[in-house]
Design a protein around this motif. Sequence first.
Motif, PDB file in Angstrom:
ATOM      1  N   CYS A  30       0.807  -1.221   0.000  1.00  0.00           N
ATOM      2  CA  CYS A  30       0.000   0.000   0.000  1.00  0.00           C
ATOM      3  C   CYS A  30       0.841   1.273   0.000  1.00  0.00           C
ATOM      4  O   CYS A  30       0.292   2.371  -0.180  1.00  0.00           O
ATOM      5  CB  CYS A  30      -0.988  -0.005   1.167  1.00  0.00           C
ATOM      6  SG  CYS A  30      -0.214  -0.286   2.760  1.00  0.00           S
TER       7      CYS A  30
ATOM      8  N   CYS B  85      -4.000  -3.462   9.019  1.00  0.00           N
ATOM      9  CA  CYS B  85      -4.101  -4.277   7.804  1.00  0.00           C
ATOM     10  C   CYS B  85      -5.418  -5.057   7.761  1.00  0.00           C
ATOM     11  O   CYS B  85      -5.713  -5.719   6.758  1.00  0.00           O
ATOM     12  CB  CYS B  85      -2.953  -5.279   7.734  1.00  0.00           C
ATOM     13  SG  CYS B  85      -1.330  -4.523   7.694  1.00  0.00           S
TER      14      CYS B  85
ATOM     15  N   CYS C  40       1.011  -9.144  -0.259  1.00  0.00           N
ATOM     16  CA  CYS C  40       1.803  -8.070   0.359  1.00  0.00           C
ATOM     17  C   CYS C  40       2.900  -8.657   1.239  1.00  0.00           C
ATOM     18  O   CYS C  40       2.664  -9.596   1.998  1.00  0.00           O
ATOM     19  CB  CYS C  40       0.881  -7.187   1.200  1.00  0.00           C
ATOM     20  SG  CYS C  40       1.793  -6.021   2.238  1.00  0.00           S
TER      21      CYS C  40
HETATM   22  S1  SF4 Z   1      -1.562  -6.061   4.187  1.00  0.00           S
HETATM   23 FE1  SF4 Z   1       0.008  -4.870   3.140  1.00  0.00          FE
HETATM   24  S2  SF4 Z   1      -1.068  -3.691   1.582  1.00  0.00           S
HETATM   25 FE2  SF4 Z   1      -2.568  -4.409   3.057  1.00  0.00          FE
HETATM   26  S3  SF4 Z   1      -2.731  -2.737   4.552  1.00  0.00           S
HETATM   27 FE3  SF4 Z   1      -1.233  -4.177   5.364  1.00  0.00          FE
HETATM   28  S4  SF4 Z   1       0.677  -3.369   4.649  1.00  0.00           S
HETATM   29 FE4  SF4 Z   1      -0.864  -2.389   3.400  1.00  0.00          FE
END
Ligand code: SF4
Length: 384
Positions: free
Chosen positions: A331, A356, A365
């Motif tokens: 993100c 998250c 991710c």
């Molecule tokens: S899982 Fe990864 S992309 Fe999703 S909010 Fe958390 S850090 Fe950001």
Amino acid sequence: MALPLSSPGLRPLSESSPRPFVGRIRETPDTDVTERDREILLVREPAAYLPHGFRAYLLSRPVVDLPLPDGYVLPPEMHYLVEGDVVRVDPVRRTLTALYRRASHSNTFLVTERCDNYCLMCSQPPRKQDDSWLLDELEEVIPLVSPETREVGITGGEPGLLGGRFLQLVERLHHHLPRTAVHVLSNGRSFSEPAFARDLGRIRHPDLMMGIPLYSDLPEEHDHVVQAHGAFDETVRGILNLKRAGVRVELRFVIHAQTWARLPEFARFVARNLLFVDHVALMGLELMGFAKTNHQRLWVDPLDYQQQLASAVQTLELAGLQVSIYNHPLCVLPASLHPFSRKSISDWKNIYFPECGGCTQMESCGGFFASSTLKRSRGIAPFL
Ligand code: SF4
């Protein structure tokens, strides 16, 4: 992967073996005696009153007839151990260390803590004392590792400082684990000696990659980051010698407050002068060791270098280089960089935060280092 553990629950039931020993976990007693003195029997005994529902014992040798005469009670935090894992037991200190986990894709072996660089953000700060026991121990571990292991990492300190013993290590890995990729983290300086690079090439390891950091296109900036005058020159010579000897090389660029601004120039330098390297990894900072101590000088929010990172990736990709982004949550990257992002953080130190929750991209991710509790981007926001 070495996981040093405190041992509140590790209780020696016998003091008959005072020296530390290395062994492979076995869960089924076997009458095959070929590797008997290297195998440690793990017994799980049902115990409904315990939180995990069982109590685990280690025995320093396979015993066919239960009940077991002597051994070690495993603390609950080590109940993840399974058949095929390799551990070190120190009977005197009453500690247990997991050295290799068969199910993990992140098995890395530390071979020395000595180093001729002194990087501002080193996660494993160098020490000067003789630690050749690390290599002695690894030589015992390698034959116990499953030949089906996909990859192992070799790290330091600087493995190149081991000289001939480093070459013997690569030969030993090649001999015992012929189908296992080997990734070595090295500052490359020792390979500025052409004969050393040639000797490594002569081993003809079929799947060896040298991961070598280069932090700037400017020698003085690289030398400042690694705190070693002349290091840039030796590292670049090392890279050239390794490639000349047929050894694969990955360039590693750690992005922090002292390096991010010249990412585009660094990429152009690589595209013009080091086009023959096999991979370029642009990496986020792990706040461990010196990076933690120096975090106020080093931390930069990835949101603040998106443009420079995108420019560097574009330059490298257009030049035909393989390029990856490591250690960045998805993100905080622009969508155009998502295809280059890899899940690069070792499984045992990879975490996600409460913010998250509900993110649809969590599977792809890379998340965070466990050390990211100290600092993390203001841009963390789940994809919904
Ligand atoms: S899982 Fe990864 S992309 Fe999703 S909010 Fe958390 S850090 Fe950001």
